[in-house]
Scaffold this active site. Structure first.
Site, PDB file in Angstrom:
ATOM      1  N   GLY A  58       0.791  -1.222   0.000  1.00  0.00           N
ATOM      2  CA  GLY A  58       0.000   0.000   0.000  1.00  0.00           C
ATOM      3  C   GLY A  58       0.825   1.275   0.000  1.00  0.00           C
ATOM      4  O   GLY A  58       2.064   1.256   0.112  1.00  0.00           O
ATOM      5  N   HIS A  59       0.139   2.403  -0.107  1.00  0.00           N
ATOM      6  CA  HIS A  59       0.796   3.698  -0.169  1.00  0.00           C
ATOM      7  C   HIS A  59       1.552   4.005   1.120  1.00  0.00           C
ATOM      8  O   HIS A  59       1.129   3.649   2.216  1.00  0.00           O
ATOM      9  CB  HIS A  59      -0.233   4.803  -0.439  1.00  0.00           C
ATOM     10  N   ASN A  60       2.704   4.649   0.951  1.00  0.00           N
ATOM     11  CA  ASN A  60       3.566   5.109   2.054  1.00  0.00           C
ATOM     12  C   ASN A  60       4.230   3.976   2.829  1.00  0.00           C
ATOM     13  O   ASN A  60       4.881   4.230   3.848  1.00  0.00           O
ATOM     14  CB  ASN A  60       2.799   5.989   3.052  1.00  0.00           C
TER      15      ASN A  60
ATOM     16  N   SER B 293       1.180   2.952   5.045  1.00  0.00           N
ATOM     17  CA  SER B 293       2.023   3.564   6.075  1.00  0.00           C
ATOM     18  C   SER B 293       2.589   2.573   7.082  1.00  0.00           C
ATOM     19  O   SER B 293       3.159   2.985   8.103  1.00  0.00           O
ATOM     20  CB  SER B 293       1.266   4.682   6.816  1.00  0.00           C
TER      21      SER B 293
END
Length: 363
Positions: free
Chosen positions: A258-260, A278
């Site tokens: 996923g993002h980050n 994250s």
């Protein structure tokens, strides 16, 4: 791809015994190996199958009695499976794609293409892309504008790489990998039911129905050297900062990053693992197949999460975890054993209840 046994031993630092002038052109399982193939008999159970095939040479463990197996020669390794890494590389015939730029490929004039780069049919290379020397871009690949890929990368057919990414040397992406798609980021005008459930553990879940507003992904993806990504794996770009993958990390098929997310060096992510936005993963972490990591937590160095584990809180370095939610592996197995005993325990309790007379009132 033909080599003598002596050449293979010299290249891989192995011990060769017997007729080392024998020429081989491939490898196979012991029962299936032909006279020109090396039988991969890396432990005694496999070696017992050698008589079923026609191999004259086998890859064996140190001290193996290869003569008693009817072989003419042997390659002996302290750790045969590790030696197979180098041997398989020597025997790999490659993808068979031609060198240079295929006439059907579309390459923006501003792209910087290194020496010895191969770009296959119907590939699309965007504006400002930089491809390092010796990189191979397979058929139907797309590389977005201003993305940089280091030398000697290999993109198999159908790989999609988004814009403004940085990817290191010797990167390998299997067919259908998607790197740099937008993250799954949405928000509501007022706190949503999801947020209330998370903060109250479901005690307050009432929330007015609202539309989801999209948060655009302005960050990129940064991938280190010697990283491999499997087929149909997706690595999302960051919301503001980049999603990061450390040097030497290997990612299997159908993995979602996923993002980050930040993943350290030399990690191993097995098929269908999923890492939510994250989350931070340390170095040398192994996530088994279908393992999941929730958002905004930290998994320490050298953690091993067994297959189908769901990691829902921070995990200290060096711990092995298992289960849903993931707990220490030994504790999880004890809980599983206890769960299996529950039906018998309930039957015993029911039998005891029948055996104890009911109390009578004084009436």
């Amino acid at each position: 791809m033909s080599y003598s046994i002596a050449e293979i031993a010299a290249a891989l630092g192995l011990t060769a015994e017997g007729d080392t002038d024998i020429i081989v052109s491939g490898v196979n399982e012991p029962a299936l190996a032909s006279e020109t193939e090396i039988a991969l008999a890396m432990k005694p159970d496999f070696a017992a199958q050698i008589p079923e095939g026609a191999a004259r040479v086998a890859m064996l463990w140190e001290g193996a009695d290869w003569r008693a197996m009817g072989l003419a020669a042997a390659l002996l390794a302290k750790r045969p499976r590790h030696a197979l890494s180098g041997l398989s590389a020597m025997m790999d015939p490659g993808q068979g794609w031609g060198e240079g730029l295929h006439p059907s490929a579309v390459v923006d004039p501003s792209a910087e293409i290194g020496e010895g780069v191969s770009i296959g049919p119907l590939a699309v290379i965007g504006a400002g892309v930089r491809l390092g020397d010796g990189t191979v871009v397979g058929p139907h690949c797309t590389i977005g504008a201003w993305t940089e890929i280091g030398p000697n990368a290999l993109l198999h057919a159908g790989v999609m790489i988004g814009p403004r990414l940085r990817i290191g040397a010797r990167f390998i992406a299997q067919m259908g990998a998607v790197i740099g798609g937008d993250g799954f980021s949405y928000v509501t005008p007022e706190p949503s039911g999801v947020e209330k459930v998370r903060s109250t553990l479901g005690r307050e879940s009432d929330a007015e129905a609202q539309a989801w507003a999209r948060i655009h992904s302005l960050g990129g993806v940064e991938i280190g050297d010697d990283v491999e990504v499997g087929s149909n794996t997706c690595i999302d770009r960051g919301t503001v900062r980049a999603t990061r993958i450390g040097d030497g990390t290997k990612i299997d098929n159908l993995v979602q990053v996923g993002h980050n997310v930040e993943i350290g060096r030399n990690c191993l992510l097995c098929g269908q693992a999923g890492i939510a936005g994250s989350a931070r993963i340390g170095d040398n972490v192994v996530l088994g197949g279908k393992a999941g990591v929730v958002d905004n937590i930290f998994v320490g160095d050298r953690v091993i999460a067994g297959a189908a584990s769901v990691v829902m809180s921070n995990v200290p370095a060096g711990r092995a975890v298992l289960g849903y939610p993931a707990t220490k592996m030994d504790s999880s197995i004890e809980s599983y054993k206890a769960l299996r005993r529950l039906p018998r325990l309930l039957r015993d309790v029911a039998a005891l209840k029948k055996a104890v007379p009911k109390e009578r009132g004084d009436g």
